[in-house]
Design a protein around this motif. Structure first.
Motif, PDB file in Angstrom:
ATOM      1  N   PRO A   1       8.772   4.111  -7.038  1.00  0.00           N
ATOM      2  CA  PRO A   1       9.083   5.373  -6.347  1.00  0.00           C
ATOM      3  C   PRO A   1       8.341   6.570  -6.965  1.00  0.00           C
ATOM      4  CG  PRO A   1      11.081   4.099  -6.592  1.00  0.00           C
ATOM      5  CD  PRO A   1      10.011   3.413  -7.420  1.00  0.00           C
ATOM      6  N   ALA A   2       8.208   6.580  -8.282  1.00  0.00           N
ATOM      7  CA  ALA A   2       7.432   7.647  -8.935  1.00  0.00           C
ATOM      8  C   ALA A   2       5.967   7.551  -8.529  1.00  0.00           C
ATOM      9  CB  ALA A   2       7.584   7.563 -10.445  1.00  0.00           C
ATOM     10  N   LEU A   3       5.456   6.328  -8.391  1.00  0.00           N
ATOM     11  CA  LEU A   3       4.085   6.124  -7.912  1.00  0.00           C
ATOM     12  C   LEU A   3       3.946   6.689  -6.505  1.00  0.00           C
ATOM     13  CD1 LEU A   3       1.230   4.847  -8.017  1.00  0.00           C
ATOM     14  CD2 LEU A   3       2.301   2.704  -7.256  1.00  0.00           C
TER      15      LEU A   3
ATOM     16  N   ALA B   1       8.818   1.537  -1.623  1.00  0.00           N
ATOM     17  CA  ALA B   1       9.004   2.505  -2.713  1.00  0.00           C
ATOM     18  C   ALA B   1       8.995   3.927  -2.167  1.00  0.00           C
ATOM     19  CB  ALA B   1       7.919   2.329  -3.767  1.00  0.00           C
ATOM     20  N   ALA B   2       8.172   4.183  -1.144  1.00  0.00           N
ATOM     21  CA  ALA B   2       8.152   5.514  -0.525  1.00  0.00           C
ATOM     22  C   ALA B   2       9.495   5.808   0.126  1.00  0.00           C
ATOM     23  CB  ALA B   2       7.020   5.598   0.494  1.00  0.00           C
ATOM     24  N   ALA B   3      10.093   4.801   0.768  1.00  0.00           N
ATOM     25  CA  ALA B   3      11.416   4.991   1.381  1.00  0.00           C
ATOM     26  C   ALA B   3      12.476   5.275   0.313  1.00  0.00           C
ATOM     27  CB  ALA B   3      11.785   3.758   2.195  1.00  0.00           C
ATOM     28  N   ARG B   4      12.414   4.557  -0.823  1.00  0.00           N
ATOM     29  CA  ARG B   4      13.358   4.823  -1.920  1.00  0.00           C
ATOM     30  C   ARG B   4      13.178   6.241  -2.457  1.00  0.00           C
ATOM     31  NH1 ARG B   4      11.864  -0.391  -3.379  1.00  0.00           N
ATOM     32  NH2 ARG B   4      10.653   0.316  -5.146  1.00  0.00           N
ATOM     33  N   MET B   5      11.925   6.668  -2.574  1.00  0.00           N
ATOM     34  CA  MET B   5      11.649   8.017  -3.053  1.00  0.00           C
ATOM     35  C   MET B   5      12.269   9.041  -2.110  1.00  0.00           C
ATOM     36  SD  MET B   5       8.013  10.089  -3.118  1.00  0.00           S
ATOM     37  CE  MET B   5       7.967  10.021  -1.341  1.00  0.00           C
ATOM     38  N   LEU B   6      12.112   8.854  -0.811  1.00  0.00           N
ATOM     39  CA  LEU B   6      12.660   9.798   0.163  1.00  0.00           C
ATOM     40  C   LEU B   6      14.185   9.803   0.149  1.00  0.00           C
ATOM     41  CD1 LEU B   6      10.200   9.231   3.132  1.00  0.00           C
ATOM     42  CD2 LEU B   6      10.332  11.215   1.607  1.00  0.00           C
TER      43      LEU B   6
ATOM     44  N   ASP C   1      -0.202   9.705   2.799  1.00  0.00           N
ATOM     45  CA  ASP C   1       1.102   9.125   3.083  1.00  0.00           C
ATOM     46  C   ASP C   1       1.243   7.807   2.317  1.00  0.00           C
ATOM     47  OD1 ASP C   1       3.423   8.024   4.099  1.00  0.00           O
ATOM     48  OD2 ASP C   1       2.823   8.221   6.198  1.00  0.00           O
ATOM     49  N   PRO C   2       2.151   7.735   1.340  1.00  0.00           N
ATOM     50  CA  PRO C   2       2.286   6.510   0.555  1.00  0.00           C
ATOM     51  C   PRO C   2       2.750   5.314   1.384  1.00  0.00           C
ATOM     52  CG  PRO C   2       4.022   8.059  -0.022  1.00  0.00           C
ATOM     53  CD  PRO C   2       3.073   8.778   0.888  1.00  0.00           C
ATOM     54  N   ALA C   3       3.408   5.568   2.511  1.00  0.00           N
ATOM     55  CA  ALA C   3       3.858   4.465   3.364  1.00  0.00           C
ATOM     56  C   ALA C   3       2.687   3.721   3.996  1.00  0.00           C
ATOM     57  CB  ALA C   3       4.802   4.984   4.436  1.00  0.00           C
ATOM     58  N   GLU C   4       1.517   4.327   3.992  1.00  0.00           N
ATOM     59  CA  GLU C   4       0.317   3.698   4.553  1.00  0.00           C
ATOM     60  C   GLU C   4      -0.530   3.017   3.479  1.00  0.00           C
ATOM     61  OE1 GLU C   4      -1.762   6.720   6.711  1.00  0.00           O
ATOM     62  OE2 GLU C   4      -0.118   7.015   8.118  1.00  0.00           O
ATOM     63  N   CYS C   5       0.005   2.955   2.258  1.00  0.00           N
ATOM     64  CA  CYS C   5      -0.776   2.447   1.129  1.00  0.00           C
ATOM     65  C   CYS C   5      -0.205   1.158   0.569  1.00  0.00           C
ATOM     66  CB  CYS C   5      -0.824   3.502   0.023  1.00  0.00           C
ATOM     67  SG  CYS C   5      -1.652   5.017   0.508  1.00  0.00           S
ATOM     68  N   GLU C   6      -1.005   0.539  -0.268  1.00  0.00           N
ATOM     69  CA  GLU C   6      -0.551  -0.608  -1.043  1.00  0.00           C
ATOM     70  C   GLU C   6      -1.068  -0.436  -2.462  1.00  0.00           C
ATOM     71  OE1 GLU C   6      -1.914  -3.953   1.213  1.00  0.00           O
ATOM     72  OE2 GLU C   6      -4.012  -3.570   0.805  1.00  0.00           O
ATOM     73  N   TYR C   7      -0.400  -1.135  -3.389  1.00  0.00           N
ATOM     74  CA  TYR C   7      -0.736  -0.974  -4.798  1.00  0.00           C
ATOM     75  C   TYR C   7      -0.857  -2.334  -5.467  1.00  0.00           C
ATOM     76  CZ  TYR C   7       4.081  -2.207  -5.886  1.00  0.00           C
ATOM     77  OH  TYR C   7       5.272  -2.884  -6.008  1.00  0.00           O
TER      78      TYR C   7
END
Length: 111
Positions: free
Chosen positions: A24-26, A98-103, A35-41
């Motif tokens: 989530p910090a990432l 993780a983006a959803a958890r961050m939000l 938009d982090p929801a459009e990304c992968e890590y």
């Protein structure tokens, strides 16, 4: 803290290299540029960026200098191998959960 390579999922465009305590910090860091929801890590193994030659830049960088000292930086051999697929495939995962958890966390804080 862990280091992560981040790319856009649709076309694999490079987003960056980030250091964060959690995914989530990432997502929060990635949100500064896209938009982090459009990304992968993919978690990065031991490695780094190094300045192979000399540089006139010193840390901390004074004032409003546009330079960082890393303009000519290169990856260490391990990261170069990882990102070129030489040392095996990286395990890419979607950043959307993780983006959803961050939000959700920001929503609880009123944020």
């Amino acid at each position: 803290m862990k280091a992560y390579f981040v790319r856009k999922a649709a076309d694999r465009e490079v987003v960056g290299l980030f250091v964060a305590a959690s995914t989530p910090a990432l997502a929060s860091l990635v949100d500064e540029c896209c938009d982090p929801a459009e990304c992968e890590y993919a978690p990065a193994s031991a490695g780094g960026l190094m300045v192979a030659g000399s540089t006139a830049v010193r840390w901390p960088v004074p004032g409003e200098s546009g330079e960082t000292g890393l303009e000519e930086a290169v990856f260490t051999q391990q990261w170069d191998d990882d990102l070129r697929g030489v040392g095996g495939d990286l395990d890419w995962k979607p950043l959307a959960p993780a983006a959803a958890r961050m939000l959700r966390t920001l929503g609880r804080r009123g944020g």
